[in-house]
Design an enzyme around this catalytic site. Structure first.
Site, PDB file in Angstrom:
ATOM      1  N   CYS A 112      -9.414 -10.166  -2.318  1.00  0.00           N
ATOM      2  CA  CYS A 112      -9.855 -10.114  -0.922  1.00  0.00           C
ATOM      3  C   CYS A 112      -9.338 -11.343  -0.195  1.00  0.00           C
ATOM      4  O   CYS A 112      -9.395 -12.454  -0.742  1.00  0.00           O
ATOM      5  CB  CYS A 112     -11.380 -10.065  -0.876  1.00  0.00           C
ATOM      6  SG  CYS A 112     -12.064  -9.981   0.788  1.00  0.00           S
TER       7      CYS A 112
ATOM      8  N   HIS B  97     -12.912  -0.517  -0.097  1.00  0.00           N
ATOM      9  CA  HIS B  97     -13.035  -1.975  -0.061  1.00  0.00           C
ATOM     10  C   HIS B  97     -13.278  -2.449   1.374  1.00  0.00           C
ATOM     11  O   HIS B  97     -14.190  -3.238   1.633  1.00  0.00           O
ATOM     12  CB  HIS B  97     -11.757  -2.607  -0.629  1.00  0.00           C
ATOM     13  CG  HIS B  97     -11.743  -4.101  -0.587  1.00  0.00           C
ATOM     14  ND1 HIS B  97     -11.864  -4.874  -1.705  1.00  0.00           N
ATOM     15  CD2 HIS B  97     -11.600  -4.963   0.447  1.00  0.00           C
ATOM     16  CE1 HIS B  97     -11.808  -6.156  -1.364  1.00  0.00           C
ATOM     17  NE2 HIS B  97     -11.644  -6.235  -0.048  1.00  0.00           N
ATOM     18  N   GLU B  98     -12.469  -1.964   2.311  1.00  0.00           N
ATOM     19  CA  GLU B  98     -12.601  -2.392   3.707  1.00  0.00           C
ATOM     20  C   GLU B  98     -13.877  -1.825   4.338  1.00  0.00           C
ATOM     21  O   GLU B  98     -14.551  -2.512   5.113  1.00  0.00           O
ATOM     22  CB  GLU B  98     -11.367  -1.986   4.520  1.00  0.00           C
ATOM     23  CG  GLU B  98     -10.068  -2.584   4.024  1.00  0.00           C
ATOM     24  CD  GLU B  98     -10.093  -4.099   3.853  1.00  0.00           C
ATOM     25  OE1 GLU B  98     -10.837  -4.793   4.589  1.00  0.00           O
ATOM     26  OE2 GLU B  98      -9.373  -4.599   2.976  1.00  0.00           O
TER      27      GLU B  98
ATOM     28  N   HIS C  78     -16.830  -3.928   3.715  1.00  0.00           N
ATOM     29  CA  HIS C  78     -16.958  -5.079   4.609  1.00  0.00           C
ATOM     30  C   HIS C  78     -17.804  -4.750   5.827  1.00  0.00           C
ATOM     31  O   HIS C  78     -18.575  -5.593   6.300  1.00  0.00           O
ATOM     32  CB  HIS C  78     -15.579  -5.565   5.084  1.00  0.00           C
ATOM     33  CG  HIS C  78     -14.889  -6.485   4.134  1.00  0.00           C
ATOM     34  ND1 HIS C  78     -15.393  -7.715   3.781  1.00  0.00           N
ATOM     35  CD2 HIS C  78     -13.709  -6.363   3.478  1.00  0.00           C
ATOM     36  CE1 HIS C  78     -14.552  -8.316   2.949  1.00  0.00           C
ATOM     37  NE2 HIS C  78     -13.525  -7.510   2.740  1.00  0.00           N
TER      38      HIS C  78
END
Length: 193
Positions: free
Chosen positions: A107, A149-150, A153
């Site tokens: 990341c 993954h994004e 966030h």
């Protein structure tokens, strides 16, 4: 203009982000700056919290990875898909496959760290594109991994929340160094302290 990447330890990385409307001030400039920031830092995805904005926005470019792979790796990690370059606004994952797979993740907010994370092999996601067209698409393999993954966030979740307990303990010193700004990243960063 490349922006500073928000470092681990910053509060914004743990916030559940707010949805936005097409009238969000400076949206197009922000998206352009996020692309520049991501490429300058060598990433394949970037979420708004990583540039200190607690909004449901992230970008993904796996085309660069896809084009650099041999045919065998493409078949394994992308199946029938190719790389994608997309903007995701107000995204919501609506379905995950029962099949999961583990791979290493890193990341930009946690430079020089990586860990093994299990993710759904395929996902269906509803989102708005840059023009605020409402889309529902299914992605698999590497594309799905980067999107998840994004997306995390925007939910205040970091990939380190998915690694095993022992892996996280091994990362502890490095995580503290990042949070305290005691690192020398290759790109501009914003530290909590």
């Amino acid at each position: 203009m490349a922006l500073a990447v928000t470092a681990y330890g910053s509060k914004v990385l743990r916030e559940v982000c707010e949805e936005i409307t097409p009238e969000f001030e400076g949206l197009n400039t922000l998206i352009d700056n996020m692309w520049e920031t991501m490429y300058e830092a060598g990433g394949v995805g970037l979420a708004a919290p990583q540039v200190n904005k607690a909004i449901r926005l992230f970008i993904v470019d796996t085309v660069q990875v896809f084009e650099g792979m041999d045919e065998e790796d493409k078949a394994e990690l992308f199946e029938d898909e190719e790389g994608i370059k997309e903007v995701f606004i107000n995204a919501r994952i609506v379905e995950e496959s029962e099949e999961w797979w583990a791979d290493q993740e890193g990341c930009l907010s946690l430079p020089d760290l990586n860990g093994e994370v299990e993710r759904a092999w395929s996902i269906t996601i509803e989102y708005n594109d840059r023009e605020f067209n409402k889309l529902t698409k299914t992605f698999s393999g590497y594309n799905a991994r980067v999107i998840q993954h994004e997306y995390d966030h925007t939910e205040g979740i970091l990939y380190i929340d998915h690694v095993s307990g022992i892996s996280k303990r091994l990362m502890k010193n490095k995580l503290n160094q990042i949070a305290e700004g005691k690192i020398s990243p290759k790109y501009r960063m914003r530290f909590a302290k």
